[in-house]
Design an enzyme around this catalytic site. Structure first.
Site, short mmCIF file in Angstrom:
data_model
loop_
_atom_site.label_atom_id
_atom_site.label_comp_id
_atom_site.label_asym_id
_atom_site.label_seq_id
_atom_site.Cartn_x
_atom_site.Cartn_y
_atom_site.Cartn_z
N THR A 1 27.42 38.34 52.58
CA THR A 1 27.55 37.20 51.65
C THR A 1 28.88 36.47 51.86
O THR A 1 28.92 35.25 52.05
CB THR A 1 27.44 37.67 50.19
OG1 THR A 1 26.10 38.10 49.96
CG2 THR A 1 27.78 36.54 49.21
N VAL B 1 40.50 54.28 32.34
CA VAL B 1 41.67 53.66 32.99
C VAL B 1 41.95 54.39 34.29
O VAL B 1 42.10 55.62 34.30
CB VAL B 1 42.89 53.74 32.04
CG1 VAL B 1 44.16 53.31 32.76
CG2 VAL B 1 42.65 52.88 30.80
N TYR C 1 36.27 44.41 50.01
CA TYR C 1 36.13 43.11 49.33
C TYR C 1 37.20 42.13 49.80
O TYR C 1 36.89 41.03 50.26
CB TYR C 1 36.22 43.29 47.81
CG TYR C 1 36.51 41.99 47.07
CD1 TYR C 1 35.55 40.98 46.99
CD2 TYR C 1 37.76 41.75 46.47
CE1 TYR C 1 35.81 39.77 46.35
CE2 TYR C 1 38.03 40.55 45.83
CZ TYR C 1 37.06 39.57 45.78
OH TYR C 1 37.32 38.38 45.15
N THR D 1 40.91 34.42 46.84
CA THR D 1 41.56 35.31 45.88
C THR D 1 42.96 35.71 46.34
O THR D 1 43.23 35.76 47.56
CB THR D 1 40.71 36.59 45.70
OG1 THR D 1 41.46 37.57 45.00
CG2 THR D 1 40.27 37.19 47.03
N ASP D 2 43.81 36.05 45.39
CA ASP D 2 45.16 36.52 45.75
C ASP D 2 45.09 37.88 46.45
O ASP D 2 46.06 38.31 47.08
CB ASP D 2 46.07 36.59 44.51
CG ASP D 2 45.58 37.52 43.41
OD1 ASP D 2 44.48 38.11 43.56
OD2 ASP D 2 46.29 37.66 42.40
N GLU D 3 43.93 38.56 46.34
CA GLU D 3 43.83 39.89 46.96
C GLU D 3 43.93 39.83 48.48
O GLU D 3 44.16 40.86 49.12
CB GLU D 3 42.52 40.57 46.55
CG GLU D 3 42.46 40.83 45.06
CD GLU D 3 41.43 41.87 44.65
OE1 GLU D 3 40.96 42.64 45.49
OE2 GLU D 3 41.11 41.89 43.45
N LYS E 1 36.95 38.59 52.01
CA LYS E 1 37.45 37.28 51.54
C LYS E 1 38.47 36.72 52.53
O LYS E 1 38.50 35.52 52.80
CB LYS E 1 38.07 37.40 50.14
CG LYS E 1 37.11 37.76 49.02
CD LYS E 1 36.05 36.70 48.75
CE LYS E 1 36.58 35.47 48.05
NZ LYS E 1 35.48 34.51 47.72
#
Ligand code: NAD
Ligand code: TDX
Length: 340
Positions: A100, A209, A153, A125-127, A157
């Site tokens: 994708t 968390v 991911y 994205t900032d990633e 990107k």
């Protein structure tokens, strides 16, 4: 003007559809979305019958479908939100992220070249910059920070970003890229930190968390992101990358505590679980370019935005309860039929 919004049944894409229809009521908005688990057509129900809106169910990596959509609708501008977006899922199963996020983006750009679109905007994205250390609060991501990804991911990107810049250089496609920090607000799928914690707290379920919860994210209210993209597609310089974010850094554990306080729930619901593999420590954007060139600044402070967001989830129980129960995929077929 026709704007093709891909991924418009997801979190940010749907907020962007609403933003554009409000700010530019004369534009025609076409939304292409595959309605994966993350796509929810009920979110767009209020605009499905608007004569300036068209919804098409389809995969951005399906070349025949994408080409025929472009031939029919002749978009002037393409804004590509469509993506697999959840880091944890990419760690479990990277392949669909590559298909994708990378192949899909290239198919959309091929179609954009064929139809001579005026702008192809890639929502990134900032990633893609990797992470920053926790003990260097003076460091921020700028547009010149090298790409240095951590997860499948973010790698997918970053791969897409490189392809977008290559299409600009090689074919002269008029592209822009925005790299935004973590978004929050209405219609976010309840797998992401903030909606997951709100919903679990409301249901008196444990709040998982990762690790100690010391990781830092730079939070942006989704409407501020939509405004920034609107500015970039109209006034941004072709071939440029713009970082979007706004000095709203928070530790995960502090967000979780804040949500519990707002909802009047006990901190005993917090459960520390195994850390995410390769977990990025800190993201922080330097938005000087967006501010200097386009006059953009975030308008919603985290404290106000989180209260608005919690209120939205309280007021829209049906939206998320349908997702939790799976009912949203049952009503989807009827809504898709309505769009034919
Ligand atoms: P989301 O997961 O909520 O929505 C993604 C949408 O894309 C869904 O509607 C889904 O059905 C659709 N989609 C997925 N695969 C598709 C395909 N092959 N063809 C057509 N549609 C497909 O994601 P989001 O959080 O709204 O993110 C939107 C974009 O913004 C993504 O590109 C993401 O990388 C980027 N981004 C997100 C954030 C964030 O904090 N959520 C921050 C920065 C950038
Ligand atoms: O259950 C959880 N517990 C937890 O501690 C979840 C889902 C997350 N976390 C932590 C991991 C992160 O440090 O919270 C932080 C935020 O996690 P996510 O909501 O999954 O977001 P993140 O991984 O930071 O990525 C998001 O921002 C950048 C979006 O999902 C991406 O699409 C975007 O590109």
């Amino acid at each position: 003007m026709t704007v093709l919004v891909t991924g418009g049944a997801g979190f940010i894409g749907s907020n962007f559809v609403f933003h554009m229809m409000k700010e530019h009521p004369e534009y025609r908005i076409v939304c292409l979305d595959a309605l994966t688990y993350a796509g929810n057509l009920s979110t767009l129900e209020g605009v499905l019958d608007d004569r300036n809106f068209r919804f098409v169910k389809g995969d951005i990596a399906d070349r025949d479908l994408v080409y025929s959509l472009f031939d029919e609708d002749r978009p002037d501008v393409v804004v590509n939100f469509a993506a697999e977006s959840h880091v944890d899922r990419s760690i479990e199963d990277p392949e669909v992220f590559l298909r994708t996020n990378i192949i899909g983006t290239s198919v959309l750009m091929d179609a954009s070249r064929r139809c001579c679109v005026k702008r192809f905007h890639q929502v990134s994205t900032d990633e893609v910059y990797g992470d920053l250390p926790l003990d260097r609060p003076d460091l921020f991501f700028t547009e010149d920070t090298p790409l240095h990804t951590s997860s499948p991911y973010s790698s997918s990107k970053a791969g897409a970003d490189l392809l977008v810049l290559a299409y600009h250089r090689t074919y002269g496609l008029p592209v822009t890229i925005s790299r935004c920090s973590n978004n929050y607000g209405p219609y976010q799928f309840p797998e992401k930190l903030i909606p997951l914690m709100i919903i679990n707290a409301l249901s008196d379920r444990p709040l998982p968390v990762y690790g100690k919860g010391e990781n830092v994210r730079d939070w942006l209210y989704v409407e501020d992101h939509c405004r920034a993209i609107d500015l970039i597609i109209h006034h941004g310089r072709v071939g440029e990358v713009y970082n979007i974010g706004g000095h709203n850094e928070m530790k995960n554990i502090d967000i979780v505590r804040l949500i519990l306080r707002e909802l009047g729930k006990p901190e005993s619901l917090i459960t520390h679980v195994a850390d995410r593999k390769g977990h990025d420590l800190r993201y922080a954007i330097d938005p000087a370019k967006m501010h200097g060139e386009l006059g953009w600044l975030p308008e919603t402070r985290f404290r106000d935005g989180i209260v608005k967001t919690i209120r939205w989830y309280l007021d829209n129980e049906n939206w998320w309860k349908d997702i939790v129960s799976g009912h949203y995929k049952i009503v989807e077929q009827g809504l898709v039929e309505r769009c034919r």
